[in-house]
Design an enzyme around this catalytic site. Structure first.
Site, mmCIF file in Angstrom:
data_model
loop_
_atom_site.group_PDB
_atom_site.id
_atom_site.type_symbol
_atom_site.label_atom_id
_atom_site.label_comp_id
_atom_site.label_asym_id
_atom_site.label_seq_id
_atom_site.Cartn_x
_atom_site.Cartn_y
_atom_site.Cartn_z
ATOM 1 N N LYS A 155 0.831 -1.203 0.000
ATOM 2 C CA LYS A 155 0.000 0.000 0.000
ATOM 3 C C LYS A 155 0.866 1.254 0.000
ATOM 4 O O LYS A 155 0.492 2.278 -0.578
ATOM 5 C CB LYS A 155 -0.937 -0.008 1.219
ATOM 6 C CG LYS A 155 -2.118 -0.964 1.099
ATOM 7 C CD LYS A 155 -3.046 -0.809 2.287
ATOM 8 C CE LYS A 155 -4.343 -1.590 2.082
ATOM 9 N NZ LYS A 155 -4.131 -3.026 2.003
ATOM 10 N N GLU A 203 -3.687 7.092 6.753
ATOM 11 C CA GLU A 203 -4.498 7.854 5.805
ATOM 12 C C GLU A 203 -5.576 8.627 6.550
ATOM 13 O O GLU A 203 -6.090 8.159 7.583
ATOM 14 C CB GLU A 203 -5.170 6.937 4.777
ATOM 15 C CG GLU A 203 -4.225 6.411 3.729
ATOM 16 C CD GLU A 203 -4.949 5.629 2.648
ATOM 17 O OE1 GLU A 203 -4.353 5.425 1.588
ATOM 18 O OE2 GLU A 203 -6.107 5.209 2.867
ATOM 19 N N HIS A 228 -14.222 -3.798 8.050
ATOM 20 C CA HIS A 228 -13.516 -3.566 6.793
ATOM 21 C C HIS A 228 -13.488 -4.802 5.900
ATOM 22 O O HIS A 228 -12.716 -4.855 4.938
ATOM 23 C CB HIS A 228 -12.082 -3.071 7.040
ATOM 24 C CG HIS A 228 -12.011 -1.935 8.006
ATOM 25 N ND1 HIS A 228 -12.549 -0.694 7.738
ATOM 26 C CD2 HIS A 228 -11.488 -1.858 9.267
ATOM 27 C CE1 HIS A 228 -12.346 0.105 8.786
ATOM 28 N NE2 HIS A 228 -11.720 -0.576 9.716
ATOM 29 N N GLU A 247 -9.505 -0.354 -6.448
ATOM 30 C CA GLU A 247 -10.528 -0.004 -5.473
ATOM 31 C C GLU A 247 -10.440 1.485 -5.136
ATOM 32 O O GLU A 247 -9.350 2.041 -4.967
ATOM 33 C CB GLU A 247 -10.370 -0.849 -4.213
ATOM 34 C CG GLU A 247 -10.428 -2.352 -4.507
ATOM 35 C CD GLU A 247 -10.608 -3.194 -3.259
ATOM 36 O OE1 GLU A 247 -10.513 -2.647 -2.148
ATOM 37 O OE2 GLU A 247 -10.854 -4.402 -3.407
ATOM 38 N N ARG A 270 -5.272 -9.782 -8.684
ATOM 39 C CA ARG A 270 -5.801 -11.153 -8.725
ATOM 40 C C ARG A 270 -7.277 -11.089 -9.033
ATOM 41 O O ARG A 270 -7.859 -10.012 -9.159
ATOM 42 C CB ARG A 270 -5.603 -11.828 -7.359
ATOM 43 C CG ARG A 270 -6.174 -10.979 -6.221
ATOM 44 C CD ARG A 270 -6.256 -11.694 -4.917
ATOM 45 N NE ARG A 270 -6.520 -10.808 -3.791
ATOM 46 C CZ ARG A 270 -7.701 -10.314 -3.461
ATOM 47 N NH1 ARG A 270 -8.756 -10.593 -4.220
ATOM 48 N NH2 ARG A 270 -7.849 -9.545 -2.404
#
Length: 653
Positions: free
Chosen positions: A118, A202, A237, A277, A294
């Site tokens: 990330k 974030e 999540h 996403e 994937r």
């Protein structure tokens, strides 16, 4: 161009079965791999050949890349399909496949490595001009740096495992006082789940939508997107419901998000199936979240609205064929919604469940697809993700798809362990969901006190059915003492039905005409058996006929209640339980699992609510806390120990 003949699927459960169906339909031979816990599993039975790759623990089996590659070479496989999870986003595994002369059905190792971080992927997306939310993605990972960056970003903020997904290693932090503990637990969970404790920070978007774009690229430089999926209904999540198209999508927004996703894919020369996403706010602004290199769990909803088989596309692309469609040829038809069926008990804080599947009857109907890897009699173990399968429905409209899906969820019979079926039905019936008005905060906002989050209270009808089935079983076992359903018994039989600490009494009278008169929970019901075997009972209750699935064994009854299974016991002969001691406490394992941390020792003073032990099961960490103030009298486990459900871990005095 590689010639593929035989494909090894480096996965298990429903995705291994799903890949095999397409591969075999296209004429490929398939090889399954399995651990000691999956001997006789459905994906093993489906395959042309199967190889045991090690013990149940994932590190010794499904994450053992050397054993998987060896299995491929021994069976003469040409290619390896990793599915999702496990090694699907492991760049070293993709490289090892290439070195062994095997085709890895997925993108390049370079794309996997970059997008698997990330931290690094966000840096790359900023450079590519993809909209990103503010955060910290630096290499310095000490607490002081992260605390300083958190102050710069402001609260609330998200901690995320750089190498992670599925909600593991992710924490929402509301204030600076929470940060140290949340950093510690996020690091620990990330390290155990992904082998890396690197984190990013974030800014937290409050109640956004989670919308993702399905990408597909070939080896000839073509890259297209196949519409979007809305995955906003989440718990911790982790996605629970996914649908396509997104209920609030416009043509302009779809094009903007699609083009942003293409920028992301082109930045890494993407080949194969991938998903970009985004978080979408109420103003229509969207921000890059991550890219999954994937096939996604939720790919069936895209397949149903496009009419495409994404696994077939993966196999063709791996074989060097070009994509069969251009961007302007992609068509979206109707609406599709998917729910994830989990072995978990929402009434116990979504605790993962283990046990034996005693009955499994998926409710297949027109417009409904059920992807699963279940067999009756199999054991659901603590070693793997608790997702059992997916129920998906397609309709001409969103409402038609929702209605079909609700019926399929309510009618799919799963007995032997608790599942989230009641929650799924409740979500699908909620007015806000029906209206398409929801965000990632939907479950927390509208389901904090939903009935599905509390132990199921049996209805008088369900208790009457249980009383009748227990009575019939006893009558068959003792035909001279009890009359059964078909003869006269003049004296009412008093029974006690139980579940945990709950108990209900019933009085049952058998009549010559075959009826049973049952008084229970303040009601009197007239019940007649129309048809009965060891799996189903067709009953007439107060003049209404209906068929019930059940499993009855050794005084325990699993009754399917549409939706979900209800477990009741015949406690007629059971002694009254002694009152628990008020001066001591025993901490037991809530499920099978592995001890990750023990934070106390014998003689330690502890306070009610204090964290004592961390248990890992089904890929999640579960904190176990003290129920009382006291002193650790006896400690019976250590870090690394495997424990069974209800095993005593320690005692507090």
């Amino acid at each position: 161009m590689p010639t593929l003949r035989k494909i090894l699927i480096a996965n298990r459960g429903e995705i291994a079965c799903r890949i095999q169906r397409t591969a075999q339909a296209l004429g490929y031979r398939t090889v399954a791999v399995f651990s000691d816990a999956d001997v006789g599993a459905l994906h093993v039975r489906m395959a042309d050949e199967a190889v045991n790759i090690g013990p149940a623990a994932v590190q010794q089996s499904y994450l053992n890349s050397a054993a998987i590659i060896d299995a491929a070479l021994r069976t003469g496989a040409d290619a390896i399909h990793p599915g999702y999870g496990f090694l699907s986003e492991n760049a070293e595994f993709a490289t090892a496949c290439a070195r062994a002369g095997l085709t890895f059905i997925g993108p390049s190792p370079e794309a996997i490595e970059l997008m698997g971080s990330k931290r690094l992927s966000k840096i790359a997306m900023l450079a590519a001009g993809v909209p990103c939310i503010g955060g910290y993605q630096g290499a310095e990972q000490d607490d002081a740096t992260l605390s300083r960056e958190a102050e710069r970003l402001g609260y609330p903020l998200m901690i995320k495992a750089s190498a992670g997904g599925g909600g593991r290693g992710m924490r929402l932090v509301h204030s600076a006082s929470e940060l140290p503990e949340q950093l510690r637990t996020a690091r620990s969970e990330a390290l155990h789940a992904f082998g890396s404790d690197e984190l990013i920070l974030e800014q937290a978007l409050i109640d956004p939508r989670h919308v993702e774009i399905q990408l597909f690229g070939d080896q000839h430089g073509h890259l297209i997107y196949l519409g979007e999926r809305d995955c906003s209904i989440q718990r911790r999540h982790q996605k629970v419901i996914e649908e396509a198209p997104c209920p609030v999508m416009t043509a302009q927004l779809r094009q903007a998000m699609g083009e942003a996703a293409l920028k992301a894919g082109r930045a890494v020369n993407y080949v194969g199936a991938g998903t970009v996403e985004f978080l979408l706010d109420s103003r229509g602004q969207f921000y890059f979240l991550e890219m999954n290199t994937r096939l996604q769990v939720e790919h069936p909803v895209t397949e149903l609205i496009t009419g495409l088989d994404l696994v077939a596309w993966q196999l063709d692309v791996a074989a060097g064929l070009p994509l069969p469609l251009r961007q302007d040829q992609v068509q979206l038809n109707g609406h599709a919604i998917e729910v994830r069926l989990y072995a978990e008990d929402p009434a116990q804080g979504f605790l993962p469940q283990t046990g034996r599947v005693t009955c499994w009857e998926p409710a297949l109907q027109d417009g409904v697809r059920i992807d699963h890897g279940l067999l009756e009699g199999q054991s659901v173990s603590p070693f793997y993700d608790p997702m059992l399968g997916k129920i998906i429905a397609h309709g001409a409209t969103r409402e038609e798809a929702r209605r079909k899906l609700l019926r399929a969820v309510e009618d799919s019979v799963l007995l032997g362990l608790q599942s989230n079926q009641r929650l799924l039905a409740g979500l699908l019936e909620h007015p806000q969901f029906i209206a398409g008005d929801f965000s990632t905060g939907f479950i927390a906002r509208y389901f904090a006190d939903h009935p599905s989050l509390h132990p199921q209270i049996p209805t008088p009808t369900e208790l009457a059915i249980a009383a009748a089935l227990f009575y019939q079983q006893a009558a068959q076992a003792h035909p001279t003492a009890l009359a059964g359903w078909r003869n006269n018994a003049s004296v009412p039989l008093r029974q006690h039905l139980g579940r945990g600490d709950d108990r209900w009494s019933s009085e049952l009278t058998a009549h010559p005409d075959g009826h049973l008169r049952i008084e229970v929970a303040g009601q009197t019901l007239q019940l007649k058996s129309l048809q009965l075997d060891d799996r189903h009972a067709t009953l007439e209750i107060n003049g209404i006929c209906r068929r019930y699935a059940y499993h009855l064994d050794a005084g325990q009854l699993w009754l399917f209640t549409r939706p979900g299974g209800l477990l009741l016991e015949d406690q007629t002969q059971a002694p009254v339980a002694a009152q628990a001691s008020l001066h001591g406490g025993t901490l037991k394992a809530p499920m099978d699992g592995a001890i990750v941390q023990v934070l106390v020792r014998e003689g330690s003073q502890v306070s009610k609510g204090q964290l004592l032990v961390v248990l890992e099961a089904m890929k999640m960490e579960h904190p176990l806390k003290a129920g009382i103030d006291g002193v650790i009298k006896r400690l019976q486990v250590g870090a690394g120990d495997q424990v069974k459900n209800r095993q005593i871990l320690l005692e507090v005095e």
